[in-house]
Write an enzyme that holds these catalytic residues in place. Structure first.
Site, PDB file in Angstrom:
ATOM      1  N   PRO A   2      -8.382  85.320   8.893  1.00  0.00           N
ATOM      2  CG  PRO A   2      -8.403  85.236  11.220  1.00  0.00           C
ATOM      3  CD  PRO A   2      -7.826  84.550  10.022  1.00  0.00           C
ATOM      4  CD  GLU A   3     -10.020  88.805   3.800  1.00  0.00           C
ATOM      5  OE1 GLU A   3     -10.201  89.944   3.307  1.00  0.00           O
ATOM      6  OE2 GLU A   3     -10.446  87.772   3.274  1.00  0.00           O
ATOM      7  CG  HIS A  92      -7.300  72.064  17.829  1.00  0.00           C
ATOM      8  ND1 HIS A  92      -6.320  71.204  17.359  1.00  0.00           N
ATOM      9  CD2 HIS A  92      -8.495  71.502  17.498  1.00  0.00           C
ATOM     10  CE1 HIS A  92      -6.901  70.179  16.755  1.00  0.00           C
ATOM     11  NE2 HIS A  92      -8.213  70.338  16.827  1.00  0.00           N
ATOM     12  NE  ARG A 111      -5.300  74.328   7.927  1.00  0.00           N
ATOM     13  CZ  ARG A 111      -5.659  74.893   6.767  1.00  0.00           C
ATOM     14  NH1 ARG A 111      -6.845  75.491   6.648  1.00  0.00           N
ATOM     15  NH2 ARG A 111      -4.868  74.870   5.733  1.00  0.00           N
ATOM     16  NE  ARG A 153       3.328  94.564  -8.067  1.00  0.00           N
ATOM     17  CZ  ARG A 153       2.999  94.182  -6.831  1.00  0.00           C
ATOM     18  NH1 ARG A 153       2.892  95.056  -5.850  1.00  0.00           N
ATOM     19  NH2 ARG A 153       2.790  92.897  -6.573  1.00  0.00           N
TER      20      ARG A 153
END
Length: 281
Positions: A2-3, A92, A111, A153
């Protein structure tokens, strides 16, 4: 993983579902999810506490449960769901918070990479949270500030934007989409992107994130919000997971490469390396 749009969507949903309710019990079914303190103390700290507010910082959810703060990172596939107490547990399901209205806030994680902390004000926050860069929508992140952060960078721009110290909340999906909108090849060195392009890129990031939040995030794998609903932004993706399909702008096939171990999607024409942005005069 998830972002920012998915975590923000989850935050908004949970705010309407659990804020103002009191935790009556906590059941930890997989101890390694709890980073700090010990499982018994984690449960003890939160029982009897009211959820006053839920905030988001980067990809973290921050539950205000005065005098403690619960910090949750969903990692790859963490999910929160509010369910009736008598509803069977999904597989889960690792942490359960009983609510004062008889419902349960359930945390599920196939996970098992997610983490939770229950911290007092004087206890150290997770380093990943402490070291986060500015939020994409923060007014302090002006085009000049963004340019300064990128200009030092030398790594590829895709890698730099994924670095949460540079800017918080971005992940694979929305970096690919923002780079497409700004016409920048993902392998372009961040230091080689000029001020004008940086301003364009910042605008593209905000554009993509705003539309994704409005659509409830992207359900390209297992993401659901607090109501158990999928997002809809996957229907608007220009390049992510579209390798081999024609670009909506120029018709050329979308390509996929590996960059830093991450699948990276781009249009070789609209994002020509070293070339000018499409529609530039």
């Amino acid at each position: 993983m998830p972002e920012l749009p998915e975590v923000e969507t989850i935050r908004r949903g949970l705010t309407s579902l659990v804020v103002g309710k009191t935790v009556t019990y906590v059941t930890v079914r997989l101890p390694r999810i709890i980073r700090f303190p010990s499982v018994p103390e984690f449960e003890e700290r939160l029982v009897g506490r009211t959820i006053h507010a839920i905030h988001r910082r980067g990809k973290y959810l921050v539950f205000d449960m005065e005098p403690f703060t619960m910090i949750s990172h969903l990692r790859m596939e963490g999910q929160y769901r509010v369910a009736d107490r008598d509803e069977p547990l999904a597989s889960h399901t690792h942490v359960i918070f009983g609510m004062s209205d008889g419902t349960e806030l359930r945390y599920r994680d196939v996970r098992q990479f997610g983490t939770m902390d229950a911290l007092a004000d004087d206890e150290e926050r997770p380093s990943g949270l402490v070291n986060l860069g500015p939020e994409p929508f923060d007014p302090v992140l002006t085009p000049n500030v963004f340019y300064t952060r990128l200009h030092s960078r030398s790594a590829p721009i895709k890698s730099v934007l994924l670095d949460q110290v540079c800017i918080a909340g971005l992940g694979n999906i929305y970096v690919d989409e923002a780079l497409f909108l700004s016409g920048i090849h993902p392998l372009t060195k961040a230091s080689r992107i000029g001020q004008g392009r940086c301003e364009l890129l910042l605008g593209a990031i905000r554009n993509v994130l705003s539309r994704a939040i409005e659509a409830g995030g992207s359900s390209v794998r297992t993401y659901v919000n607090g109501y158990g609903r999928h997002g809809g932004f996957q229907m608007q993706l220009n390049v992510y997971a579209r390798q081999g399909q024609p670009c909506f702008v120029c018709g050329q096939a979308i390509e996929k490469i590996k960059l830093g171990g991450r699948g990276t999607h781009f249009c070789p024409h609209c994002q020509a390396r070293g070339g000018r942005r499409r529609n530039d005069n």
